[in-house]
Write an enzyme that holds these catalytic residues in place. Structure first.
Site: not given
Ligand code: NAD
Length: 366
Positions: A142, A192, A224, A248, A252
């Site tokens: 980001y 990852k 994942d 993020d 959620d």
């Protein structure tokens, strides 16, 4: 009595309604441990723009930085949607986070047994779930550079760089290990690393740091798989530590396990003053009607006790009081199903019930 100063930023919409309830509970909970909470209130967001022509003033930022913690309601609303980006209420949030240097976001995902029916998952999968997601907040993809969209050989190519330094990983990982000490002693670091260099550095750095925390059990999981495990067997997790973008998305996903946005608290912390706020927005559709669920703001006040005031017992007392109020069937509109064993309450009356439960003599943890 020890004195602590809290900067209060009620903000816009339902912000002032939920913050006022949360403040009285914060004061009562700390008072039980001889800590006097002194609050100083400031305009923040749209209301500050209306009064001062800017969504946050330098004086407010200074006062926040010099307080022991900041408790925020919510900002924004249709009245300010058409302003230039630097005047919009959200700009105040970005400035505040930058001023306070909050590089870690803490999001607890706790399932209240009384609200199990509000989730899309089966009760037997959810029962006992209590996760803390620790997300890196100021680095990663980001904020990485280069970032651009360019024409290349007749095509359009967009680039976002994912960048992490060892020191950025270390400081957020320390927060996760420290948080695990106050919980069940387990950290699952999510990355990852089968694909990304940043993730390989992440995994190596977290593994090395774990030798400073011999009592904390560290495991690693690919992102994942973590997304899958959160809905397959969420109770396996205690603290999940992860980077900005993975955090993020996972936070959620995990927040939906709880059923309602009106229940979710959060904390943003760094090495200076911590910022505590409910996850929800200013809910303009119900603002000013004494209908908002104050429990996310109250649970944010509990986090403030735990992480900024080092009053874990006061935090626990607030959380137990929330549990008891829900178990007794008290509900605000967003979590009210209409069944006979539920009582629909206003924002203020929900707050009064939490306060009553908190002030029972047997509620004060040793
Ligand atoms: P929202 O979270 O404000 O509301 C979404 C829905 O959830 C609405 O129907 C609302 O009534 C309901 N809701 C939210 N909190 C509730 C509570 N405590 N009790 C009962 N019901 C609740 O999100 P939105 O509608 O997308 O955004 C409204 C405004 O809030 C926008 O201006 C947005 O930019 C701002 N916002 C601010 C923050 C923040 O201050 N951190 C976060 C998100 C959105």
């Amino acid at each position: 009595m020890t004195k602590k100063t809290i900067a209060l930023l009620p903000g816009d919409g339902i912000g002032p309604e939920v913050t006022s309830v949360a403040t009285s509970i914060l004061k009562a909970a700390c008072g039980a441990y001889d800590v006097e909470v002194e609050t100083e209130e400031f305009l923040f967001g749209g209301c500050s723009y209306d009064e001062h022509g800017e969504p946050v003033t330098e004086e407010t930022l200074d006062a926040c930085l010099n307080s022991d913690a900041v408790l925020l309601g919510a900002v924004g609303g249709p009245k300010w949607d058409d302003l230039l980006s630097e005047h919009r209420p959200e700009a105040a949030l970005l400035k505040l986070r930058k001023t306070l240097g909050t590089y870690t976001n803490l999001r607890p995902i706790k399932i209240y047994s009384a609200l199990m029916g509000a989730s899309s998952l089966k009760p037997e999968i959810l029962e006992g779930t209590d996760i803390l997601i620790v997300r890196e907040l100021t680095g990663g993809i980001y904020f990485g550079k280069p970032r651009h969209t360019k024409e290349v050989d007749g095509d359009v190519v967009a680039t976002d760089a994912m960048v992490y330094s060892k020191s950025e990983i270390e400081r957020v990982a320390r927060k996760a290990f420290e948080a695990a000490k106050k919980r069940n002693g387990r950290v699952c670091s999510v990355d990852k690393s089968n694909i990304l260099d940043t993730s390989r550095l992440w995994r190596k750095t977290v593994s090395e740091l774990s030798s400073d925390y011999p009592d904390i059990e560290l495991t690693h999981m690919l992102v994942d798989n973590c997304a899958m495990q959160l809905v397959r067997n969420p109770k396996q997790f205690d603290v999940i530590l992860t980077g900005n973008m993975f955090g993020d998305i996972l936070s959620d996903e995990a927040s939906m396990l709880t059923g309602s946005i009106g229940m979710l608290p959060s904390a943003s912390i760094g090495d200076k003053t911590g910022l505590y706020e409910p996850v929800h927005g200013s809910a303009p559709d119900i603002a000013g009607q004494n209908k908002a669920n104050p429990l996310a703001a109250i649970a944010s006040a509990a986090m403030l006790c735990r992480y900024s005031l080092d009053l874990s017992n006061a935090a626990k007392n607030i959380e137990t009081a929330i549990d008891e109020v829900l178990a007794a069937g008290y509900r605000s509109g967003d979590i009210y199903s209409g069944s006979d064993d539920e009582t629909l309450l206003s924002t203020e009356l929900m707050g009064e019930q939490v306060l009553k439960s908190l002030l029972k003599p047997e509620s004060v943890a040793e």
